[in-house]
Design a protein around this motif. Structure first.
Motif, short mmCIF file in Angstrom:
data_model
loop_
_atom_site.label_atom_id
_atom_site.label_comp_id
_atom_site.label_asym_id
_atom_site.label_seq_id
_atom_site.Cartn_x
_atom_site.Cartn_y
_atom_site.Cartn_z
N GLN A 1 7.41 -2.12 0.88
CA GLN A 1 6.21 -2.38 1.56
C GLN A 1 5.10 -1.17 0.99
O GLN A 1 4.11 -1.52 0.63
CB GLN A 1 6.02 -2.92 2.62
CG GLN A 1 6.74 -4.28 2.94
CD GLN A 1 6.82 -4.64 4.55
OE1 GLN A 1 6.97 -3.46 5.31
NE2 GLN A 1 6.63 -5.86 4.79
N LEU A 2 5.53 -0.06 1.27
CA LEU A 2 4.87 1.07 1.25
C LEU A 2 4.34 1.19 -0.45
O LEU A 2 3.58 1.61 -0.52
CB LEU A 2 5.50 2.47 1.71
CG LEU A 2 4.84 3.47 1.84
CD1 LEU A 2 3.58 3.18 2.62
CD2 LEU A 2 5.70 4.69 2.16
N PHE B 1 6.19 -0.17 8.00
CA PHE B 1 6.11 -0.51 6.66
C PHE B 1 7.57 -0.24 6.19
O PHE B 1 8.26 0.74 6.45
CB PHE B 1 5.20 0.39 5.57
CG PHE B 1 3.79 0.25 5.64
CD1 PHE B 1 3.29 -0.38 5.07
CD2 PHE B 1 3.13 0.98 6.72
CE1 PHE B 1 1.79 -0.73 5.01
CE2 PHE B 1 1.65 0.81 6.86
CZ PHE B 1 1.14 -0.01 6.14
N VAL C 1 6.90 4.32 8.66
CA VAL C 1 7.99 3.63 7.80
C VAL C 1 8.96 3.36 8.72
O VAL C 1 9.37 4.04 9.62
CB VAL C 1 8.42 4.67 6.69
CG1 VAL C 1 9.39 4.22 5.84
CG2 VAL C 1 7.19 4.95 5.96
N TYR D 1 1.23 0.00 -1.98
CA TYR D 1 0.01 1.06 -1.74
C TYR D 1 0.07 2.57 -2.46
O TYR D 1 -0.36 3.65 -2.20
CB TYR D 1 0.02 1.31 -0.28
CG TYR D 1 -0.29 0.25 0.38
CD1 TYR D 1 -1.55 -0.41 0.69
CD2 TYR D 1 0.94 -0.45 0.97
CE1 TYR D 1 -1.76 -1.72 1.33
CE2 TYR D 1 0.59 -1.75 1.59
CZ TYR D 1 -0.44 -2.09 1.90
OH TYR D 1 -0.45 -3.33 2.46
N TYR E 1 -1.66 5.01 -0.02
CA TYR E 1 -1.11 5.72 1.43
C TYR E 1 0.34 6.51 0.89
O TYR E 1 0.79 6.25 -0.26
CB TYR E 1 -0.12 4.27 2.14
CG TYR E 1 -0.99 3.41 2.82
CD1 TYR E 1 -2.44 3.61 2.84
CD2 TYR E 1 -0.47 2.29 3.20
CE1 TYR E 1 -3.16 2.67 3.46
CE2 TYR E 1 -1.45 1.29 4.02
CZ TYR E 1 -2.62 1.56 3.93
OH TYR E 1 -3.50 0.69 4.82
#
Length: 100
Positions: A7-8, A3, A98, A11, A21
């Motif tokens: 992108q993280l 991620f 990450v 979530y 997340y």
């Protein structure tokens, strides 16, 4: 699964069809089962969709501390972070990491 920070963020609990997340020391944990803590309105919601390593080490909920940076942390703070990591490992599955 890898991620990026962007992108993280997808979530973070605001989309009910996505899991929640939280990353710790670069590892991404699925904390969806802790939705009451990490979901919207939860006491740790500010960590959802982010790497919360520094904030957890400092026992802080301040925006400026919600970061993956461990730079300048004391030995005691690193110990606190290690304790958080053990708690996360015991409760939540690791789903990725990450990457920058």
């Amino acid at each position: 699964m890898d991620f990026t920070a962007d992108q993280l963020l997808q979530y973070n609990g605001t989309n009910p069809s996505n899991p929640i997340y939280v990353a710790l020391k670069g590892r991404v944990f699925d904390v969806t089962t802790g939705k009451s803590f990490y979901g919207p309105g939860g006491s740790y919601a500010m960590f959802a969709g982010k790497d919360a390593s520094r904030a957890l080490a400092k026992m802080s909920k301040n925006d400026e501390d919600i970061s993956s940076s461990l730079h300048g942390l004391t030995e005691k703070e690193i110990g606190v972070l290690d304790d958080w990591e053990k708690k996360f490992e015991a409760k939540y599955p690791v789903v990725g990491r990450v990457v920058s």
